[in-house]
Design a protein around this motif. Structure first.
Motif, PDB file in Angstrom:
ATOM      1  N   MET A  52       6.823  -8.615  -5.000  1.00  0.00           N
ATOM      2  CA  MET A  52       6.446  -7.307  -4.505  1.00  0.00           C
ATOM      3  C   MET A  52       5.744  -6.544  -5.625  1.00  0.00           C
ATOM      4  SD  MET A  52       8.877  -4.137  -3.204  1.00  0.00           S
ATOM      5  CE  MET A  52      10.012  -5.246  -2.470  1.00  0.00           C
ATOM      6  N   LYS A  53       4.630  -5.895  -5.278  1.00  0.00           N
ATOM      7  CA  LYS A  53       3.911  -5.084  -6.261  1.00  0.00           C
ATOM      8  C   LYS A  53       3.653  -3.707  -5.651  1.00  0.00           C
ATOM      9  CE  LYS A  53      -0.421  -6.067  -7.551  1.00  0.00           C
ATOM     10  NZ  LYS A  53      -1.574  -6.623  -8.306  1.00  0.00           N
ATOM     11  N   ILE A  54       4.090  -2.671  -6.360  1.00  0.00           N
ATOM     12  CA  ILE A  54       3.941  -1.297  -5.898  1.00  0.00           C
ATOM     13  C   ILE A  54       2.882  -0.593  -6.739  1.00  0.00           C
ATOM     14  CG2 ILE A  54       5.094   0.930  -5.536  1.00  0.00           C
ATOM     15  CD1 ILE A  54       6.124  -1.336  -3.707  1.00  0.00           C
ATOM     16  N   GLY A  55       1.903  -0.008  -6.074  1.00  0.00           N
ATOM     17  CA  GLY A  55       0.890   0.793  -6.743  1.00  0.00           C
ATOM     18  C   GLY A  55       1.371   2.221  -6.888  1.00  0.00           C
ATOM     19  N   ILE A  56       1.049   2.827  -8.007  1.00  0.00           N
ATOM     20  CA  ILE A  56       1.385   4.234  -8.254  1.00  0.00           C
ATOM     21  C   ILE A  56       0.080   4.961  -8.537  1.00  0.00           C
ATOM     22  CG2 ILE A  56       2.682   5.876  -9.677  1.00  0.00           C
ATOM     23  CD1 ILE A  56       4.491   3.445 -10.474  1.00  0.00           C
ATOM     24  N   LEU A  57      -0.222   5.960  -7.711  1.00  0.00           N
ATOM     25  CA  LEU A  57      -1.437   6.737  -7.927  1.00  0.00           C
ATOM     26  C   LEU A  57      -1.374   7.369  -9.311  1.00  0.00           C
ATOM     27  CD1 LEU A  57      -4.097   7.721  -6.645  1.00  0.00           C
ATOM     28  CD2 LEU A  57      -2.835   9.755  -5.919  1.00  0.00           C
ATOM     29  N   ASN A  58      -2.395   7.101 -10.123  1.00  0.00           N
ATOM     30  CA  ASN A  58      -2.383   7.506 -11.531  1.00  0.00           C
ATOM     31  C   ASN A  58      -3.519   8.488 -11.818  1.00  0.00           C
ATOM     32  OD1 ASN A  58      -1.766   7.586 -14.250  1.00  0.00           O
ATOM     33  ND2 ASN A  58      -2.860   5.699 -14.728  1.00  0.00           N
ATOM     34  N   LEU A  59      -3.499   9.616 -11.119  1.00  0.00           N
ATOM     35  CA  LEU A  59      -4.507  10.644 -11.364  1.00  0.00           C
ATOM     36  C   LEU A  59      -3.918  11.858 -12.069  1.00  0.00           C
ATOM     37  CD1 LEU A  59      -6.451  10.478  -7.993  1.00  0.00           C
ATOM     38  CD2 LEU A  59      -6.958   9.317 -10.155  1.00  0.00           C
ATOM     39  N   GLN A  60      -2.673  12.148 -11.806  1.00  0.00           N
ATOM     40  CA  GLN A  60      -1.922  13.207 -12.483  1.00  0.00           C
ATOM     41  C   GLN A  60      -0.498  13.168 -11.970  1.00  0.00           C
ATOM     42  OE1 GLN A  60      -2.010  17.137  -9.757  1.00  0.00           O
ATOM     43  NE2 GLN A  60      -2.338  17.410 -11.880  1.00  0.00           N
ATOM     44  N   GLY A  61       0.384  13.876 -12.616  1.00  0.00           N
ATOM     45  CA  GLY A  61       1.750  13.989 -12.127  1.00  0.00           C
ATOM     46  C   GLY A  61       2.717  13.030 -12.795  1.00  0.00           C
ATOM     47  N   ALA A  62       3.841  12.824 -12.094  1.00  0.00           N
ATOM     48  CA  ALA A  62       4.981  12.089 -12.652  1.00  0.00           C
ATOM     49  C   ALA A  62       4.803  10.580 -12.496  1.00  0.00           C
ATOM     50  CB  ALA A  62       6.259  12.558 -11.975  1.00  0.00           C
ATOM     51  N   VAL A  63       3.723  10.056 -13.009  1.00  0.00           N
ATOM     52  CA  VAL A  63       3.378   8.643 -12.867  1.00  0.00           C
ATOM     53  C   VAL A  63       4.332   7.762 -13.672  1.00  0.00           C
ATOM     54  CG1 VAL A  63       1.578   6.919 -13.296  1.00  0.00           C
ATOM     55  CG2 VAL A  63       0.957   9.198 -12.436  1.00  0.00           C
ATOM     56  N   SER A  64       4.484   8.046 -14.944  1.00  0.00           N
ATOM     57  CA  SER A  64       5.309   7.181 -15.803  1.00  0.00           C
ATOM     58  C   SER A  64       6.773   7.199 -15.371  1.00  0.00           C
ATOM     59  CB  SER A  64       5.168   7.580 -17.274  1.00  0.00           C
ATOM     60  OG  SER A  64       5.622   8.902 -17.472  1.00  0.00           O
ATOM     61  N   GLU A  65       7.232   8.309 -14.808  1.00  0.00           N
ATOM     62  CA  GLU A  65       8.617   8.398 -14.360  1.00  0.00           C
ATOM     63  C   GLU A  65       8.856   7.487 -13.148  1.00  0.00           C
ATOM     64  OE1 GLU A  65       7.661  12.147 -16.616  1.00  0.00           O
ATOM     65  OE2 GLU A  65       6.637  10.935 -15.129  1.00  0.00           O
ATOM     66  N   HIS A  66       7.912   7.476 -12.205  1.00  0.00           N
ATOM     67  CA  HIS A  66       8.023   6.554 -11.063  1.00  0.00           C
ATOM     68  C   HIS A  66       7.946   5.103 -11.547  1.00  0.00           C
ATOM     69  CE1 HIS A  66       8.177   8.959  -7.414  1.00  0.00           C
ATOM     70  NE2 HIS A  66       7.272   9.766  -7.928  1.00  0.00           N
ATOM     71  N   GLN A  67       7.061   4.853 -12.483  1.00  0.00           N
ATOM     72  CA  GLN A  67       6.907   3.496 -13.006  1.00  0.00           C
ATOM     73  C   GLN A  67       8.210   3.030 -13.659  1.00  0.00           C
ATOM     74  OE1 GLN A  67       3.890   2.927 -16.080  1.00  0.00           O
ATOM     75  NE2 GLN A  67       3.348   0.967 -15.146  1.00  0.00           N
ATOM     76  N   ALA A  68       8.821   3.890 -14.459  1.00  0.00           N
ATOM     77  CA  ALA A  68      10.078   3.534 -15.122  1.00  0.00           C
ATOM     78  C   ALA A  68      11.192   3.284 -14.100  1.00  0.00           C
ATOM     79  CB  ALA A  68      10.488   4.638 -16.102  1.00  0.00           C
ATOM     80  N   MET A  69      11.239   4.117 -13.061  1.00  0.00           N
ATOM     81  CA  MET A  69      12.269   3.956 -12.025  1.00  0.00           C
ATOM     82  C   MET A  69      12.102   2.616 -11.308  1.00  0.00           C
ATOM     83  SD  MET A  69      14.896   5.559 -10.431  1.00  0.00           S
ATOM     84  CE  MET A  69      14.728   7.299 -10.793  1.00  0.00           C
ATOM     85  N   LEU A  70      10.877   2.285 -10.947  1.00  0.00           N
ATOM     86  CA  LEU A  70      10.627   1.018 -10.248  1.00  0.00           C
ATOM     87  C   LEU A  70      10.858  -0.184 -11.163  1.00  0.00           C
ATOM     88  CD1 LEU A  70       7.552   2.157  -8.172  1.00  0.00           C
ATOM     89  CD2 LEU A  70       9.777   1.444  -7.252  1.00  0.00           C
ATOM     90  N   GLN A  71      10.495  -0.065 -12.420  1.00  0.00           N
ATOM     91  CA  GLN A  71      10.746  -1.155 -13.361  1.00  0.00           C
ATOM     92  C   GLN A  71      12.242  -1.345 -13.583  1.00  0.00           C
ATOM     93  OE1 GLN A  71       8.134  -0.049 -16.615  1.00  0.00           O
ATOM     94  NE2 GLN A  71       6.427  -1.188 -15.733  1.00  0.00           N
TER      95      GLN A  71
END
Length: 181
Positions: A1-20
């Motif tokens: 499974m691969k989840i994309g995270i919109l990386n234009l602004q906002g809490a991107v790294s926090e979502h990435q850390a949670m999913l990782q």
């Protein structure tokens, strides 16, 4: 499974850390070519008007709208909720969204809320959060506070007015991942 995270602004790294933390592969979405091979999408918090302008500027708005409307599982938090609810954006949650509904930055708060499908209250972090004032019958309301709808689901779309990525609680992300599977 691969989840994309919109990386234009906002809490991107926090979502990435949670999913990782949940052992899920992530990819950051900045351009249309980044959409290839994703199984789900996270639209993070940020500023919805700025995010929409950046989506258009980066030629992401149309391909994202097509994927989301075709059923790509999508999780929108805070500004992501607004983008998924506003008619001029992705228009996936039928209802009335109130931007900055919890007030300005000074009114930011945390609150324990009951979320349908979770076995214990969730510590919701609200930062200049929107809310859904009302929704159509085809939208499942998952959580409210003070008569404000703060979590909802319709088909392959999950939205929260709060920021689950700013907590140590992975249950909202787990709920989304079940939708992806």
């Amino acid at each position: 499974m691969k989840i994309g995270i919109l990386n234009l602004q906002g809490a991107v790294s926090e979502h990435q850390a949670m999913l990782q933390q949940l052992s899920v592969e992530t990819t950051l979405i900045k351009n249309p070519s980044d959409l290839a091979g994703i199984d789900g999408l996270v639209l993070p918090g940020g500023e919805s008007t700025v995010m929409r302008k950046l989506l258009v500027q980066n030629h992401l708005f149309a391909p994202l709208k097509e994927l989301i409307q075709a059923g790509l599982p999508t999780f929108g938090t805070c500004a992501g909720m607004a983008l998924l609810s506003l008619p001029e954006s992705f228009n996936m949650i039928d209802g009335v969204v109130v931007r900055n509904g919890f007030g300005r930055q000074k009114q930011s708060c945390e609150e324990l809320i009951n979320v349908t499908g979770l076995d214990a209250p969730f510590n919701a972090v609200f930062i200049r959060a929107p809310y859904l004032e009302s929704v159509n019958d085809d939208v499942e309301v998952l959580a409210t506070t003070d008569d404000k709808i703060v979590a909802a689901r319709k088909n392959s779309v999950l939205v929260t007015a709060f920021h689950p990525e700013l907590t140590n609680d992975t249950r909202m992300h787990e709920m989304f991942l079940k939708m992806v599977k």
